[in-house]
Scaffold this motif. Structure first.
Motif, PDB file in Angstrom:
ATOM      1  N   GLU A   1      24.113  22.902  23.515  1.00  0.00           N
ATOM      2  CA  GLU A   1      25.870  22.125  24.050  1.00  0.00           C
ATOM      3  C   GLU A   1      26.303  23.366  24.633  1.00  0.00           C
ATOM      4  O   GLU A   1      25.440  24.328  25.250  1.00  0.00           O
ATOM      5  CB  GLU A   1      26.942  22.900  22.857  1.00  0.00           C
ATOM      6  N   MET A   2      27.356  23.772  25.423  1.00  0.00           N
ATOM      7  CA  MET A   2      27.529  24.613  26.505  1.00  0.00           C
ATOM      8  C   MET A   2      27.958  26.059  25.796  1.00  0.00           C
ATOM      9  O   MET A   2      28.599  25.930  24.553  1.00  0.00           O
ATOM     10  CB  MET A   2      29.113  23.812  27.344  1.00  0.00           C
ATOM     11  N   PRO A   3      27.183  26.897  26.461  1.00  0.00           N
ATOM     12  CA  PRO A   3      27.329  28.189  25.365  1.00  0.00           C
ATOM     13  C   PRO A   3      29.411  28.877  25.680  1.00  0.00           C
ATOM     14  O   PRO A   3      29.665  28.244  26.896  1.00  0.00           O
ATOM     15  CB  PRO A   3      26.908  29.181  26.001  1.00  0.00           C
ATOM     16  N   LYS A   4      29.293  29.506  25.582  1.00  0.00           N
ATOM     17  CA  LYS A   4      30.540  30.465  25.345  1.00  0.00           C
ATOM     18  C   LYS A   4      30.406  31.497  26.296  1.00  0.00           C
ATOM     19  O   LYS A   4      31.372  31.701  26.820  1.00  0.00           O
ATOM     20  CB  LYS A   4      31.078  30.800  23.975  1.00  0.00           C
TER      21      LYS A   4
ATOM     22  N   LYS B   1      30.448  23.713  35.600  1.00  0.00           N
ATOM     23  CA  LYS B   1      29.696  25.175  34.639  1.00  0.00           C
ATOM     24  C   LYS B   1      28.135  24.304  34.371  1.00  0.00           C
ATOM     25  O   LYS B   1      27.126  25.244  34.681  1.00  0.00           O
ATOM     26  CB  LYS B   1      30.016  24.945  33.018  1.00  0.00           C
ATOM     27  N   HIS B   2      28.382  23.037  34.720  1.00  0.00           N
ATOM     28  CA  HIS B   2      27.129  21.980  34.786  1.00  0.00           C
ATOM     29  C   HIS B   2      26.245  22.967  35.844  1.00  0.00           C
ATOM     30  O   HIS B   2      24.366  22.723  36.189  1.00  0.00           O
ATOM     31  CB  HIS B   2      27.325  20.621  35.602  1.00  0.00           C
TER      32      HIS B   2
ATOM     33  N   ASN C   1      17.626  11.347  37.009  1.00  0.00           N
ATOM     34  CA  ASN C   1      16.444  11.728  36.545  1.00  0.00           C
ATOM     35  C   ASN C   1      16.296  12.707  37.500  1.00  0.00           C
ATOM     36  O   ASN C   1      14.917  13.268  37.869  1.00  0.00           O
ATOM     37  CB  ASN C   1      15.352  10.666  36.389  1.00  0.00           C
ATOM     38  N   VAL C   2      17.385  13.101  37.983  1.00  0.00           N
ATOM     39  CA  VAL C   2      17.257  14.787  39.169  1.00  0.00           C
ATOM     40  C   VAL C   2      17.683  15.948  38.546  1.00  0.00           C
ATOM     41  O   VAL C   2      17.046  16.377  38.066  1.00  0.00           O
ATOM     42  CB  VAL C   2      17.795  14.245  40.332  1.00  0.00           C
ATOM     43  N   LYS C   3      19.355  15.434  37.994  1.00  0.00           N
ATOM     44  CA  LYS C   3      19.926  16.400  37.155  1.00  0.00           C
ATOM     45  C   LYS C   3      19.798  16.866  35.660  1.00  0.00           C
ATOM     46  O   LYS C   3      19.495  17.251  34.908  1.00  0.00           O
ATOM     47  CB  LYS C   3      21.239  16.835  38.164  1.00  0.00           C
TER      48      LYS C   3
END
Length: 335
Positions: free
Chosen positions: A66-69, A98-99, A115-117
């Protein structure tokens, strides 16, 4: 051995993420996928541990669950993100700015997979198989979920609650529900609920009791094996590829799922294995349909379910595939 780390929330630190013997965390064998992932990394010469054992700084591979804080230790070239929760639970998971901080991202969301990022990752499950039965089960319908709320436009928490209320009012003898929080008062606000929980105020409130509420379950598999139907709504609807363990919990137990969630569910689970809640305009229409099903129809559903679970198509939702595919993709992409 090279070091790799997976960044998790506090309860799973100390490598508890991989501890299959931890009964409180490994309910229904939900940690097996990560245990197998650790084993796959080991075969490839990496010690995969949680961030308090192998730090982000000293690790050659860093996986964020999951996305870190905190982004202070995120180094893009060695950082990989696993997105399990939808924006209903974790809106920060889907902040595209954020990605950019991650080399690659793994998600169930088919709208993103290129299938790239972005790479496809399904919710993993430990498979069980239940043979078709010679008679109808002792109980009719069950629902297992926590008592939660959300103001998101696509939430299904409110539909679970409507279903509970309808059954209790009209056919309580044909329905049981389980899960945490249903015996507590829900104030319609997550903020108020969190404040009361932090203050320990819930213990001073009277317990809510209803005729159909049966408390918590030790095993969803063993519980659902007693029921003919399982009302399994995702946390949200019409979210492409968002297929969690809920429908599989029912399938493993040979319990016919009444499913509402991913708009493309039929692309992954054959329509002859579940009942699509979207087809019915009301709970009454759904109930009448369920009651109309004879033993032969129930048996056919169970046969279809077993055939699907043993098929090549189903393996993409297994813990084994999760571990092998994720380790292969991450370590190949690294090199």
């Amino acid at each position: 051995m090279k070091k790799a780390t997976i960044v998790v929330s506090a309860p799973y630190m100390g490598n508890r993420l991989f501890d299959l013997g931890n009964k409180s965390l490994n309910r229904d064998d939900c940690l097996r996928a990560f245990f197998l992932l650790k084993e796959e990394f080991k075969l490839k010469g990496y010690d995969l541990s949680t961030q308090d054992v192998n730090s982000e700084i000293e690790s050659e591979v860093v996986i964020y669950n999951e996305m870190p804080k905190d982004f202070s230790n995120v180094v893009k070239e060695k950082s990989y993100l696993l997105i399990f929760e939808s924006d209903i639970i974790r809106p920060d998971n889907w902040d595209l700015r954020k990605h950019d901080q991650f080399k690659k991202i793994f998600t169930w969301n088919d709208d993103y997979v290129d299938n790239v990022k972005y790479f496809k990752m399904n919710f993993p499950n430990t498979f069980h198989y239940t043979n078709p039965e010679k008679c109808l089960r002792e109980k009719f319908a069950a629902l297992i979920s926590g008592n939660k709320t959300s103001r998101h436009e696509r939430e299904l928490y409110s539909e679970r609650l409507k279903t509970i209320h309808w059954f209790e009012k009209n056919h309580s003898y044909d329905f049981d529900y389980y899960g945490f929080g249903w015996d507590q008062y829900n104030f319609g606000s997550q903020v108020i609920g969190k404040i009361l929980k932090k203050l320990g105020a819930y213990k001073f409130l009277p317990k809510r009791t209803t005729c159909s509420y049966k408390g918590l379950v030790d095993s969803k598999f063993e519980t659902l094996r007693r029921y003919q139907f399982n009302i399994c709504y995702e946390n949200g609807y019409d979210i492409t590829g968002y297929i969690t363990e809920k429908i599989f919990d029912a399938l493993f137990a040979g319990c016919i799922p009444i499913y509402w969630g991913a708009q493309n569910i039929r692309a992954f689970v054959p329509e002859n294995c579940f009942i699509d809640r979207r087809v019915f305009s009301t709970n009454e229409a759904l109930y009448l349909h369920l009651k109309s099903l004879k033993y032969e129809s129930i048996l056919k559903y169970q046969e279809n379910i077993l055939a699907y679970l043993k098929s090549e198509e189903a393996k993409f939702f297994s813990s084994e595939y999760f571990a092998k595919n994720l380790s292969k993709k991450i370590l190949c992409l690294k090199s």
